[in-house]
Enzyme design. Structure first.
Site, PDB file in Angstrom:
ATOM      1  N   ARG A   1      -2.713   4.702  -3.461  1.00 15.94           N
ATOM      2  CA  ARG A   1      -2.991   3.262  -3.263  1.00 15.94           C
ATOM      3  C   ARG A   1      -3.853   3.029  -2.019  1.00 15.94           C
ATOM      4  O   ARG A   1      -3.673   2.049  -1.292  1.00 15.94           O
ATOM      5  CB  ARG A   1      -1.699   2.428  -3.134  1.00 15.94           C
ATOM      6  CG  ARG A   1      -0.765   2.311  -4.320  1.00 15.94           C
ATOM      7  CD  ARG A   1      -1.378   1.660  -5.516  1.00 15.94           C
ATOM      8  NE  ARG A   1      -2.033   2.709  -6.287  1.00 15.94           N
ATOM      9  CZ  ARG A   1      -1.396   3.558  -7.087  1.00 15.94           C
ATOM     10  NH1 ARG A   1      -0.130   3.457  -7.286  1.00 15.94           N
ATOM     11  NH2 ARG A   1      -2.061   4.491  -7.738  1.00 15.94           N
TER      12      ARG A   1
ATOM     13  N   SER B   1       3.133  -4.963  -7.991  1.00 18.96           N
ATOM     14  CA  SER B   1       4.130  -4.430  -7.058  1.00 18.96           C
ATOM     15  C   SER B   1       3.827  -4.970  -5.670  1.00 18.96           C
ATOM     16  O   SER B   1       2.707  -4.815  -5.184  1.00 18.96           O
ATOM     17  CB  SER B   1       4.059  -2.906  -7.017  1.00 18.96           C
ATOM     18  OG  SER B   1       4.305  -2.392  -8.301  1.00 18.96           O
TER      19      SER B   1
ATOM     20  N   GLU C   1       1.682  -4.059  -0.568  1.00 18.77           N
ATOM     21  CA  GLU C   1       0.512  -3.513  -1.281  1.00 18.77           C
ATOM     22  C   GLU C   1      -0.619  -4.530  -1.354  1.00 18.77           C
ATOM     23  O   GLU C   1      -1.773  -4.190  -1.076  1.00 18.77           O
ATOM     24  CB  GLU C   1       0.933  -3.063  -2.687  1.00 18.77           C
ATOM     25  CG  GLU C   1      -0.207  -2.439  -3.473  1.00 18.77           C
ATOM     26  CD  GLU C   1       0.156  -2.183  -4.923  1.00 18.77           C
ATOM     27  OE1 GLU C   1       1.057  -1.370  -5.172  1.00 18.77           O
ATOM     28  OE2 GLU C   1      -0.473  -2.798  -5.795  1.00 18.77           O
TER      29      GLU C   1
END
Ligand code: FAD
Length: 375
Positions: free
Chosen positions: A184, A263, A367
């Site tokens: 990520r 998320s 995130e």
């Protein structure tokens, strides 16, 4: 027609015929950003420019940079938490289009919809991104956080990124090896005010209509095979979409469980010391028979599950009694039930982060990208 005369730009345009500020660049003042995000949150942008070609994107970004105007590059708004006060600068919404196949290679404009691209690639029976079906947002944003799901990530197939380097004002081609991809994460995320992705190039696999080997146990189980097996590529895509829909991870305007940024927290990566401390806390709190999910994450590093931490810290699906709540389908998604403000969402995120820290000594990291606010 733009209401404001653009500053003349003497630098060479990216493509032919881009002299002058293109008339079809749409521009709005005090444009609400909430409708442009999947959370439906955020105040207005002082100026919103919708750019439909590479040239328009480059021109709009260079113009903002030349005048020292704060800039936000916007794709599908599916990974953004924007302040209730909005953005006091120019938002350039990347809406460029174009998909070009050359054998198993494909070049895609940044403004194309990612999920629609996956559908096209699967229809063409090329493997490599079928497990990334249903991820919202634009193609140009996929390298930014190296989007991933169900055992695949965009770094697996990406070969080159064509991007505007705002540091030099030049358009450059970055090979994948120079993109700094990690879990990520990427160079584009590490240097947030430097790059504007214009095009993404990928190398896919022709596996005679089969998917790439399934890496994720849940997908393999659903499709009745073992991890490492291949299945018909359409089955892989459909299976992933079914799993995602069950977790509220496929956008549906009628379902508030999908009014999220996906998320909200990344899965924590622990070094050896942090892992030992975490294990101790788990034993103290939950007993010696409970083992947290742990996955190798490179030399001396271990990844654990943010969703597991949140649940075991006592936050259930649907937690919250205000307009921002944990999704009823997935503990990792924070959602707007309608009428929420960004402040409500952040209060919920802080509550969850503090609860997990208190329970397990692990600090969750958001995130989505925050704009004008911090967690
Ligand atoms: C329901 C749901 C499910 C999701 N599931 C997943 C998942 O499974 N896996 C996953 O990885 N993510 C997931 N996400 C997160 C999100 O979809 C991805 O991060 C997506 O790539 C964001 O794309 P976007 O165009 O919406 O980016 P935006 O939200 O518009 O922007 C995100 C960031 O990228 C920057 N950016 C956007 N376009 C460009 C560009 N052309 N050049 C440079 N910077 C740019 C923005 O400035 C911002 O910093 C999910 C989100 C939702 C809402």
């Amino acid at each position: 027609m733009s209401p404001e005369a653009p500053a003349p730009d003497r630098r060479p345009p990216v493509g032919a015929g881009a002299a002058g500020y293109p008339e079809r660049v749409q521009e709005r003042r005090d444009a609400p950003l909430a409708p442009l995000t999947t959370l439906r949150l955020g105040g207005p942008a002082r100026r919103l420019v919708t750019a439909e070609t590479d040239e328009e994107v480059v021109r709009a970004v260079r113009e903002a940079d030349a005048t020292g105007t704060p800039l936000l590059v916007l794709g599908g708004g599916s990974n953004l938490v924007v302040s209730d006060d909005g953005f006091d600068g120019t938002v350039v919404r990347v809406a460029s289009t174009g998909v070009r196949f050359d054998g198993t290679r494909v070049e895609v404009a940044a403004g194309e919809n990612w999920s629609a691209l996956v559908d096209r690639v699967v229809a063409g029976a090329f493997a490599g991104i079928e497990c990334l079906a249903g991820i919202p947002g634009s193609v140009g944003a996929t390298p930014v956080q190296n989007v991933g799901a169900y055992g695949q990530e965009v770094a697996d197939v990406l070969t080159e990124v064509v991007a505007l380097d705002r540091g030099t004002g030049e358009v450059v081609t970055l090979p994948a090896a120079e993109c700094g991809f990690a879990y990520r994460h990427s160079r584009f995320k590490a240097e947030p005010n430097r790059w504007v992705v214009l095009r993404v190039r990928m190398g896919l696999e022709d596996a005679d209509g089969l998917s790439a080997p399934l890496k994720y146990a849940e997908t393999a189980r659903l499709l009745g095979v073992s991890p490492g097996d291949r299945v018909p590529i359409g089955d892989a895509r459909d299976g992933v979409l079914r799993l995602r829909a069950g977790k509220g991870m496929v956008l549906d305007p009628d379902d508030h469980d999908t009014w999220s940024a996906g998320s909200f927290f990344t899965n924590p990566i622990l070094d050896e010391g942090a892992l030992a401390a975490f294990r101790r806390r788990v034993t103290e709190r939950l007993g010696p028979e409970i083992t947290p999910p742990l996955y190798p994450a490179g030399e001396g590093l271990t990844k654990t599950s943010a969703a597991w931490l949140i649940e075991r810290a006592g936050f259930a699906k649907g937690h919250g009694d205000g307009p921002a709540r944990i999704s009823g389908k997935h503990t990792l998604a924070l959602t707007n039930r309608g009428g929420a403000r960004t402040a409500d969402l952040l209060a919920l995120a802080r509550e969850v982060r503090a609860g997990v820290r208190e329970a397990f000594g692990v600090t969750l990291v958001n995130e989505p990208v925050t704009v004008g606010v911090e967690l």
